[in-house]
Design an enzyme around this catalytic site. Structure first.
Site, PDB file in Angstrom:
ATOM      1  N   ASP A  62      -0.136 -22.647  -5.558  1.00  0.00           N
ATOM      2  CA  ASP A  62      -1.426 -22.947  -6.041  1.00  0.00           C
ATOM      3  C   ASP A  62      -1.432 -21.752  -6.106  1.00  0.00           C
ATOM      4  O   ASP A  62      -1.468 -20.349  -5.688  1.00  0.00           O
ATOM      5  CB  ASP A  62      -2.159 -23.599  -5.287  1.00  0.00           C
ATOM      6  CG  ASP A  62      -2.285 -25.284  -5.175  1.00  0.00           C
ATOM      7  OD1 ASP A  62      -1.183 -25.315  -6.072  1.00  0.00           O
ATOM      8  OD2 ASP A  62      -2.893 -26.036  -5.038  1.00  0.00           O
ATOM      9  N   ASP A  63      -2.805 -21.319  -7.239  1.00  0.00           N
ATOM     10  CA  ASP A  63      -3.770 -20.082  -7.187  1.00  0.00           C
ATOM     11  C   ASP A  63      -3.277 -19.157  -7.880  1.00  0.00           C
ATOM     12  O   ASP A  63      -2.733 -17.584  -7.509  1.00  0.00           O
ATOM     13  CB  ASP A  63      -4.323 -19.172  -6.357  1.00  0.00           C
ATOM     14  CG  ASP A  63      -5.367 -20.528  -5.051  1.00  0.00           C
ATOM     15  OD1 ASP A  63      -5.425 -21.411  -5.410  1.00  0.00           O
ATOM     16  OD2 ASP A  63      -5.096 -21.060  -4.142  1.00  0.00           O
ATOM     17  N   HIS A 116      -8.803 -27.312  -8.322  1.00  0.00           N
ATOM     18  CA  HIS A 116      -9.059 -25.904  -7.224  1.00  0.00           C
ATOM     19  C   HIS A 116      -9.535 -26.910  -6.887  1.00  0.00           C
ATOM     20  O   HIS A 116     -10.249 -27.362  -6.715  1.00  0.00           O
ATOM     21  CB  HIS A 116      -9.443 -24.855  -7.687  1.00  0.00           C
ATOM     22  CG  HIS A 116      -9.559 -24.143  -7.021  1.00  0.00           C
ATOM     23  ND1 HIS A 116      -8.377 -23.315  -6.239  1.00  0.00           N
ATOM     24  CD2 HIS A 116     -10.625 -23.102  -7.204  1.00  0.00           C
ATOM     25  CE1 HIS A 116      -8.903 -22.220  -5.925  1.00  0.00           C
ATOM     26  NE2 HIS A 116     -10.134 -22.048  -6.510  1.00  0.00           N
TER      27      HIS A 116
END
Length: 301
Positions: free
Chosen positions: A13-14, A132
């Site tokens: 993620d991210d 998110h």
């Protein structure tokens, strides 16, 4: 590919938050277990990340963001952002949504803008779209989210239903409370996604395995629980699909973020700890005995 009990997606993620984060995710793909990643299109290094993923053929999805930093465009939102044009934050967004102070029309506009930004810059559809801070499974948001991504014929999302959280005695009470709420929201979202033809994996893990809580033994235990459950309940020999959510990367050292300075988690050694787990060759070998590593791109219909 062999027919092992589990097809495992390991998603970083991210991506796009900062270059040190991106480098860690890329190294974890090239040297370890990462099989796909999710991009924050409002992240400072989003365009750098796209180029790096293209260079290394890393499957890339969209990490739809309604909670951190600035929107992807200059639209004058009335409810989605504050006076500084910043999203309300993980808990602030949830509080305002619960009180009816978030316009779902603005949510739709922003999610669609993020998908379009991704397509225009990556020159492809995202392999999947997740949320998110799990914003995509919130009540009301789930329907808007599913409607938008299905319109673009994007067919995979994340379903953050992690079992047995109550037995994770390393978590704080506050963490268990928040993660349990995410699970309940996700369960309620299943029928919404299914109505739009949006798919998700059979199993999910990662809520209880963030930062230093991500250990080799806990990952193995999670996979073994899935295999045992499959053996006890499955009526066929088909593999089950699983997603492990991780947050690897080198700590941000100043630059980064989504229009705000990097948060404490991004600057902490916790991200690097996750990266080292993802590059652990012994762990990879153990998992390969039980799992086939796949990506959302592999699972495309």
């Amino acid at each position: 590919m062999t027919n092992k009990p589990v097809k495992l997606i390991v998603n970083g993620d991210d991506l796009g938050y900062c270059i040190p984060r991106d480098c860690g995710i890329i190294e974890s793909f090239l040297q370890g277990m990462i099989t796909s990643t999710s991009l924050l299109v409002n992240g400072q290094s989003a365009q750098y990340a796209i180029k790096a993923c293209r260079k290394h053929a890393i499957p890339i999805g969209l990490h739809a963001n309604l909670t951190e930093g600035k929107p992807v465009n200059d639209y004058n939102y009335k409810t989605l952002t504050d006076h500084d044009n910043l999203f309300w934050g993980k808990f602030g967004f949830r509080e305002r949504l619960t009180s009816g102070d978030i316009s779902l029309a603005e949510v739709e506009h922003e999610i669609e803008a993020q998908v379009v930004w991704f397509i225009n810059h990556a020159k492809q559809l995202p392999t999947h779209v997740d949320g998110h801070q799990h914003c995509h499974v919130l009540p009301g948001i789930n329907n808007v989210f599913a409607s938008v991504i299905s319109k673009f014929d994007i067919r995979w999302t994340r379903m953050p239903v992690e079992k047995n959280l109550e037995s994770c005695n390393w978590l704080t009470e506050a963490q268990i409370t928040f993660y349990t709420s995410v699970v309940h929201e996700a369960i309620s979202s299943k029928s919404v996604f299914e109505n739009y033809g949006v798919k998700y994996t059979n199993y999910f893990g990662g809520l209880s395995l963030m930062g230093i809580n991500l250990t080799k033994q806990r990952i193995i235990d999670w996979i073994d629980q899935i295999i045992n459950e499959k053996a006890n309940h499955s009526v066929n020999n088909d593999s089950v699909t699983c997603e492990l959510m991780v947050h690897p990367g080198y700590p941000c050292k100043g630059d980064g973020g989504c229009g705000q300075p990097p948060d404490s988690f991004s600057k902490s050694p916790a991200r690097e700890h996750e990266m080292e787990m993802m590059k652990d060759r012994t762990l990879r070998t153990l998992l390969l005995r039980k799992c086939d590593f796949v990506s959302y791109k592999t699972l495309q219909p």
